[in-house]
Structures are given as structure tokens and as C-alpha cells.
Write a protein that holds these residues in place. Structure first.
Motif, mmCIF file in Angstrom:
data_model
loop_
_atom_site.group_PDB
_atom_site.id
_atom_site.type_symbol
_atom_site.label_atom_id
_atom_site.label_comp_id
_atom_site.label_asym_id
_atom_site.label_seq_id
_atom_site.Cartn_x
_atom_site.Cartn_y
_atom_site.Cartn_z
ATOM 1 N N ILE A 57 22.216 22.983 19.520
ATOM 2 C CA ILE A 57 22.348 23.903 18.558
ATOM 3 C C ILE A 57 23.452 23.710 17.501
ATOM 4 C CG2 ILE A 57 22.588 26.666 18.225
ATOM 5 C CD1 ILE A 57 20.065 25.758 19.579
ATOM 6 N N HIS A 58 23.269 23.922 16.169
ATOM 7 C CA HIS A 58 24.027 23.795 15.095
ATOM 8 C C HIS A 58 24.652 25.235 14.769
ATOM 9 C CE1 HIS A 58 23.425 19.446 14.692
ATOM 10 N NE2 HIS A 58 22.063 19.833 14.732
ATOM 11 N N HIS A 59 25.651 25.372 15.184
ATOM 12 C CA HIS A 59 26.526 26.770 14.670
ATOM 13 C C HIS A 59 26.778 26.614 13.310
ATOM 14 C CE1 HIS A 59 25.797 28.122 18.909
ATOM 15 N NE2 HIS A 59 26.244 26.952 19.266
ATOM 16 N N VAL A 60 26.971 27.610 12.554
ATOM 17 C CA VAL A 60 27.254 27.250 11.075
ATOM 18 C C VAL A 60 28.317 28.295 10.729
ATOM 19 C CG1 VAL A 60 26.518 27.613 8.682
ATOM 20 C CG2 VAL A 60 24.975 26.997 10.445
ATOM 21 N N TYR A 61 29.583 27.994 10.166
ATOM 22 C CA TYR A 61 30.812 28.727 9.914
ATOM 23 C C TYR A 61 30.732 28.590 8.219
ATOM 24 C CZ TYR A 61 30.923 30.052 14.701
ATOM 25 O OH TYR A 61 30.722 30.350 15.771
ATOM 26 N N LEU A 62 31.003 29.374 7.419
ATOM 27 C CA LEU A 62 31.021 29.078 5.914
ATOM 28 C C LEU A 62 32.230 29.745 5.625
ATOM 29 C CD1 LEU A 62 27.075 29.686 4.871
ATOM 30 C CD2 LEU A 62 28.255 27.534 5.349
ATOM 31 N N ASN A 63 32.587 29.437 4.303
ATOM 32 C CA ASN A 63 33.943 29.990 3.856
ATOM 33 C C ASN A 63 34.989 29.886 4.372
ATOM 34 O OD1 ASN A 63 32.274 30.256 1.283
ATOM 35 N ND2 ASN A 63 31.533 32.327 1.993
ATOM 36 N N GLU A 64 35.685 30.959 4.424
ATOM 37 C CA GLU A 64 37.071 31.263 5.386
ATOM 38 C C GLU A 64 36.820 31.367 6.764
ATOM 39 O OE1 GLU A 64 40.308 30.811 4.446
ATOM 40 O OE2 GLU A 64 39.375 30.429 2.554
ATOM 41 N N ALA A 65 35.447 31.446 7.246
ATOM 42 C CA ALA A 65 35.048 31.435 8.950
ATOM 43 C C ALA A 65 35.152 30.216 9.364
ATOM 44 C CB ALA A 65 33.511 32.373 8.725
ATOM 45 N N ILE A 66 35.235 29.248 8.748
ATOM 46 C CA ILE A 66 35.497 28.070 9.406
ATOM 47 C C ILE A 66 36.695 27.857 10.533
ATOM 48 C CG2 ILE A 66 34.088 26.649 7.756
ATOM 49 C CD1 ILE A 66 36.784 25.537 6.754
ATOM 50 N N LYS A 67 37.443 28.749 10.132
ATOM 51 C CA LYS A 67 38.648 28.814 10.909
ATOM 52 C C LYS A 67 38.492 29.595 12.250
ATOM 53 C CE LYS A 67 41.461 29.707 6.744
ATOM 54 N NZ LYS A 67 42.359 30.768 6.051
ATOM 55 N N LEU A 68 37.227 30.101 12.492
ATOM 56 C CA LEU A 68 36.949 30.674 13.514
ATOM 57 C C LEU A 68 36.668 29.659 14.784
ATOM 58 C CD1 LEU A 68 34.709 33.669 12.601
ATOM 59 C CD2 LEU A 68 36.886 33.930 13.379
#
Length: 121
Positions: free
Chosen positions: A103-114
Motif C-alpha cells: 500500500i502506498h500511503h500519501v502525504y502532501l504539502n506540510e503533512a510529509i512531516k507526519l
């Protein structure tokens, strides 16, 4: 098998247009990255940090062509000191043959910090 697909994004300010545009972008990216068709989606839970309230992110999901009948629910995240602000999170429950590792979880913008641990997987 039902698997959870996670995603998150942030918005620059609490405006309806930002909420709807970024939520749609996130959901479509999650679907594309995981070859998800709307008919494979059991349900979607969308949460926001408590500083978001200008619009329901679920409206963006229901507005995507062929996603009208996908069950979607919105809620707020816990208000934890030091947490990322103006964040929209998505948990999509999907019927799939993929393993959790695939599964590829997706984090965009500032949420990549999560989840920086998922950036290079």
C-alpha cells in the motif's frame, strides 16, 4: 481483504476553496498511487485538525466523478499541543489483494512531516 490506505495534506488557511481543492487532490492521488476504483472503496474517514471548519472535506470526495455513493464521514482530530496545524487526514478502507507493505500511503504539502519514514519506500 480490506486494507487501510492513509493520506494527509495541509492547507495554507481555513478557506472552503483550500479544503475542497486539497482534499480532492489527496484522495485522487491516493487512488492513483494504489490503483483504487471507487467501487473498491468500502468507506472513507476524513479528519481535520480543530482549526479547520470552513467546509466539510467529505463534500470534495463526494464531488469526484463516480465517488458520489462512497460512504464518507468527517471528524476532528485530537487537539494535541505541538501537532501540525491546518491538516486534513484521510483513512480509506479499500477492498484489495495488496499486502500492507504494498500500500502506498500519501502525504502532501506540510503533512510529509507526519510520516517521513514512508517517503522512500
Amino acid at each position: 481483504m480490506i486494507r487501510g490506505v492513509r493520506g494527509a495534506t495541509t492547507i495554507p488557511e481555513d478557506l472552503s476553496s483550500h479544503i475542497l481543492i486539497e482534499t480532492e487532490k489527496l484522495v485522487l492521488t491516493m487512488a492513483k498511487e494504489n490503483n483504487i476504483r471507487p467501487e473498491d472503496v468500502a468507506s472513507v474517514i476524513v479528519s481535520t485538525t480543530t482549526d479547520i471548519g470552513a467546509a466539510f472535506p467529505a463534500k470534495a470526495v463526494r464531488s469526484i466523478p463516480d465517488w458520489t455513493y462512497v460512504p464518507v464521514m468527517c471528524t476532528h482530530e485530537m487537539d494535541v499541543p505541538g501537532a501540525i496545524n491546518l491538516c486534513i487526514r484521510v483513512l480509506m478502507q479499500v477492498n484489495t489483494e495488496k499486502t500492507q507493505r504494498d500500500i502506498h500511503h500519501v502525504y502532501l504539502n506540510e503533512a510529509i512531516k507526519l510520516r517521513p519514514d514512508l517517503l522512500n519506500i
